[in-house]
Scaffold this active site. Structure first.
Site, short mmCIF file in Angstrom:
data_model
loop_
_atom_site.label_atom_id
_atom_site.label_comp_id
_atom_site.label_asym_id
_atom_site.label_seq_id
_atom_site.Cartn_x
_atom_site.Cartn_y
_atom_site.Cartn_z
N LEU A 142 -34.25 14.80 6.02
CA LEU A 142 -35.35 14.83 5.03
C LEU A 142 -34.97 15.58 3.76
CD1 LEU A 142 -38.37 15.39 7.46
CD2 LEU A 142 -37.52 13.23 6.52
N GLY B 114 -20.21 6.35 -17.92
CA GLY B 114 -19.75 5.76 -16.66
C GLY B 114 -20.36 4.42 -16.31
N HIS C 26 -33.09 5.01 -11.42
CA HIS C 26 -32.83 3.57 -11.35
C HIS C 26 -33.72 2.75 -12.28
CE1 HIS C 26 -30.90 4.83 -7.49
NE2 HIS C 26 -29.94 4.21 -8.15
N TYR D 109 -18.97 10.22 -6.36
CA TYR D 109 -19.77 9.46 -5.40
C TYR D 109 -18.95 8.30 -4.83
CZ TYR D 109 -23.07 5.95 -3.75
OH TYR D 109 -23.70 4.98 -3.01
N PHE E 161 -26.57 5.26 6.90
CA PHE E 161 -26.98 5.33 5.49
C PHE E 161 -26.96 6.75 4.94
CE2 PHE E 161 -29.22 1.69 7.33
CZ PHE E 161 -28.97 0.69 6.41
N ILE F 77 -26.43 15.13 9.81
CA ILE F 77 -25.33 14.45 10.52
C ILE F 77 -24.14 15.41 10.74
CG2 ILE F 77 -25.80 12.01 10.03
CD1 ILE F 77 -23.99 12.24 7.56
N LYS G 28 -17.43 7.64 -0.88
CA LYS G 28 -17.70 6.42 -0.09
C LYS G 28 -16.38 5.73 0.29
CE LYS G 28 -22.24 6.11 0.31
NZ LYS G 28 -22.99 5.82 1.52
N GLY H 1 -34.89 11.99 2.01
CA GLY H 1 -35.84 11.08 2.67
C GLY H 1 -37.19 11.76 2.82
N ARG I 120 -25.14 5.29 -21.27
CA ARG I 120 -25.04 6.32 -20.23
C ARG I 120 -23.58 6.39 -19.79
NH1 ARG I 120 -28.72 5.36 -14.91
NH2 ARG I 120 -27.02 3.93 -14.44
N1 UDP Z 1 -30.75 1.82 -17.06
C1 UDP Z 1 -31.46 2.06 -18.24
N2 UDP Z 1 -32.49 2.96 -18.20
C2 UDP Z 1 -32.86 3.62 -17.05
C3 UDP Z 1 -32.14 3.36 -15.87
C4 UDP Z 1 -31.08 2.46 -15.91
O1 UDP Z 1 -31.16 1.49 -19.28
O2 UDP Z 1 -33.80 4.43 -17.08
C5 UDP Z 1 -29.63 0.87 -17.08
C6 UDP Z 1 -28.30 1.52 -16.73
O3 UDP Z 1 -27.69 2.06 -17.88
C7 UDP Z 1 -27.53 0.35 -16.13
C8 UDP Z 1 -28.61 -0.49 -15.45
O4 UDP Z 1 -29.85 -0.08 -16.07
O5 UDP Z 1 -26.95 -0.41 -17.14
C9 UDP Z 1 -28.73 -0.27 -13.96
O6 UDP Z 1 -28.81 1.12 -13.71
P1 UDP Z 1 -29.23 1.73 -12.31
O7 UDP Z 1 -29.24 3.22 -12.48
O8 UDP Z 1 -30.48 1.10 -11.82
O9 UDP Z 1 -28.07 1.28 -11.32
P2 UDP Z 1 -26.47 1.53 -11.39
O10 UDP Z 1 -25.90 0.32 -12.06
O11 UDP Z 1 -26.21 2.79 -12.12
O12 UDP Z 1 -26.08 1.58 -9.95
#
Ligand code: UDP
Length: 347
Positions: free
Chosen positions: A32, A291, A199, A151, A83, A62, A155, A35, A289
Site C-alpha cells: 500500500l 526524456g 499521465h 526506471y 506488478f 515483497i 525493469k 496502492g 518534458r
Molecule cells: N503529457 C503531456 N501532459 C501531461 C502528461 C503527459 O503533454 O500532463 C504527454 C507526455 O509528454 C507524453 C505523452 O503525453 O508525450 C504521454 O505521457 P505519459 O506520462 O502519459 O506516458 P509516458 O509516455 O511518459 O509513459
C-alpha cells in the site's frame, strides 16, 4: 491459485479483476505504498458480486522474506503475476536508490522466495522504457534494450534476473513490455489513482480553469508536432496476463510487447477527451518534458501469434471508462475502509 503482487495498484488491480472474472483464485500482496486499500475493498465486493474467488489480501513488502515464505506455505500458489514496483520515470532520476531498492531488491527477494518454495511460473510487468530511444518503428521484441532512465534500467535488470533464474532453476516466465496504458474496467471497480498524477489521460480529465492542462512540447518531428504514443487499454492489458497464465501451463517462456500497434499524438488524445466531455479543456503549450521520445509504437504481431491476444477496446471507450472512473474516484476517496489488513499469513 494466483499471487498478484501490487494488486492494489492501477494495472495489478485490473489483472486481479480479470483473473477473478475468469474463475481463478486470487491472493493479492501489496504494501500500500502507492496502492490503495479502497481498491482492495472494491475488488472484494466485485468478487462477491460475481461469485468469484478473492482469497486473501496480505499487506506486506515483497522484500519481506518472512511474509513471502509464510504466504507460499499457506497457499498453493501456481503462478506469480508480478506488478509491485515504483514506476515514475522522473522520480527514478531524482531518487534512483528507491527504484534500485524496491524494484530490483524487491523482485530478487520475490524470485528467491518463489524458488525456495517451488513456485515456478511468473508473469512479469516490464515496459517499453527498457528499449530506450527507438532505433526503428514499430518496436519489436528484438529491438536493442538501452534504457535512458533508472526506471527502465531497473525493469531491464529484473528481466535479466528472471531469464537467468529460468535457465538455472527451471522457472518459466512471460515478460510483458507495456506501451502506454490508459482506461479503466467497464464497471469502474478500479482506475488510475496516483498521488502525483503524471499521465496524459487523467491529467486532461482533471484539468479545469484552475488547473490548466499542460501539453509538453509541440515542436516534435511528428504529424502534428506533439509526441506519438501507443495507448493500450488496461482491461485489454489485464486480459493478456490471464492468457499468459494459461499459456505457461503448457508452453515455454516468452517475451511480448503489449500495445495496439497504432500511434496517437497528444493533440489527438486531447481532442478525443474534449469530444467525449463535450467541453473545451483549458490547455497550455509548455516546454518539452525531459526524456520524452518523439514516437513509440509497438509491433504487436508476436502477441497475436504466440498468445492469440490483440487489443479490443477502442480508444473512445478507454477514454469513456477513464472519465467514469474519475467520477467514481471522488466518492471512493471519501468512503470508509472496510478491509482489514494483515502483514503475514496466519497471524
Ligand atoms: N503529457 C503531456 N501532459 C501531461 C502528461 C503527459 O503533454 O500532463 C504527454 C507526455 O509528454 C507524453 C505523452 O503525453 O508525450 C504521454 O505521457 P505519459 O506520462 O502519459 O506516458 P509516458 O509516455 O511518459 O509513459
Amino acid at each position: 491459485m494466483i499471487l498478484i503482487t501490487g494488486g492494489a495498484g492501477y494495472i495489478g488491480s485490473h489483472s486481479a479483476i480479470d483473473f477473478i472474472q475468469e474463475g481463478h483464485e486470487v491472493v493479492v500482496l501489496d504494501n500500500l505504498s502507492t496502492g490503495h486499500i479502497e481498491i482492495i475493498d472494491r475488488i472484494k465486493a466485485f468478487a462477491k458480486q460475481k461469485k468469484g474467488k478473492f482469497v486473501d489480501f496480505v499487506n506486506a513488502n515483497i522484500k519481506d522474506v518472512n511474509a513471502l515464505s509464510a504466504l507460499f506455505k499457506m497457499y498453493k500458489i501456481d503462478t506469480v503475476v508480478h506488478f509491485a514496483a515504483n514506476s515514475l520515470v522522473n522520480e527514478s532520476v531524482s531518487n534512483p536508490r528507491k527504484y534500485y531498492e524496491n524494484n530490483i531488491l524487491g523482485s530478487i527477494s520475490l524470485l528467491n522466495s518463489m524458488i525456495d518454495n517451488d513456485v515456478k511460473k511468473i508473469v512479469f510487468s516490464s515496459t517499453c522504457a527498457t528499449y530506450g530511444e527507438p532505433e526503428y518503428m514499430p518496436i519489436d521484441e528484438k529491438h536493442p534494450q538501452r534504457p535512458v532512465n533508472p526506471y527502465g534500467n531497473t525493469k531491464l535488470a529484473i528481466e535479466f534476473a528472471i531469464k537467468d533464474y529460468a535457465a538455472a532453476y527451471g522457472l518459466k516466465y512471460a515478460i510483458f513490455r507495456y506501451f502506454n496504458v490508459i482506461g479503466a474496467d467497464e464497471d469502474a471497480v478500479s482506475g488510475e489513482w496516483h498521488d502525483i498524477e503524471t499521465h496524459l489521460v487523467p491529467n486532461i480529465l482533471k484539468a479545469d480553469k484552475n488547473k490548466v492542462f499542460k501539453l509538453f512540447g509541440d515542436d516534435y518531428d511528428t504529424k502534428d508536432g506533439t509526441c506519438v504514443r501507443d495507448y493500450i487499454d488496461v482491461a485489454d492489458l489485464a486480459r493478456a496476463h490471464t492468457m499468459a497464465y494459461k499459456y505457461l501451463l503448457e508452453n515455454e517462456s516468452t517475451i511480448i510487447n503489449l500495445g495496439t500497434g497504432e500511434g496517437q499524438s497528444v493533440k489527438e488524445i486531447f481532442a478525443a477527451v474534449e469530444k467525449y466531455l463535450e467541453t473545451n479543456v483549458p490547455l497550455k503549450i509548455c516546454q518539452r518534458r525531459a526524456g520524452d521520445p518523439a514516437k513509440l509504437i509497438a509491433k504487436t504481431t508476436k502477441a497475436a501469434d504466440v498468445l492469440g491476444w490483440s487489443s479490443r477496446v477502442p480508444l473512445e471507450l478507454s477514454i469513456k471508462n477513464a472519465a467514469e472512473w474519475e467520477k467514481v474516484l471522488k466518492t471512493v476517496k471519501n468512503s470508509p475502509v472496510v478491509s482489514k489488513t494483515h502483514k503475514g499469513v496466519g497471524e
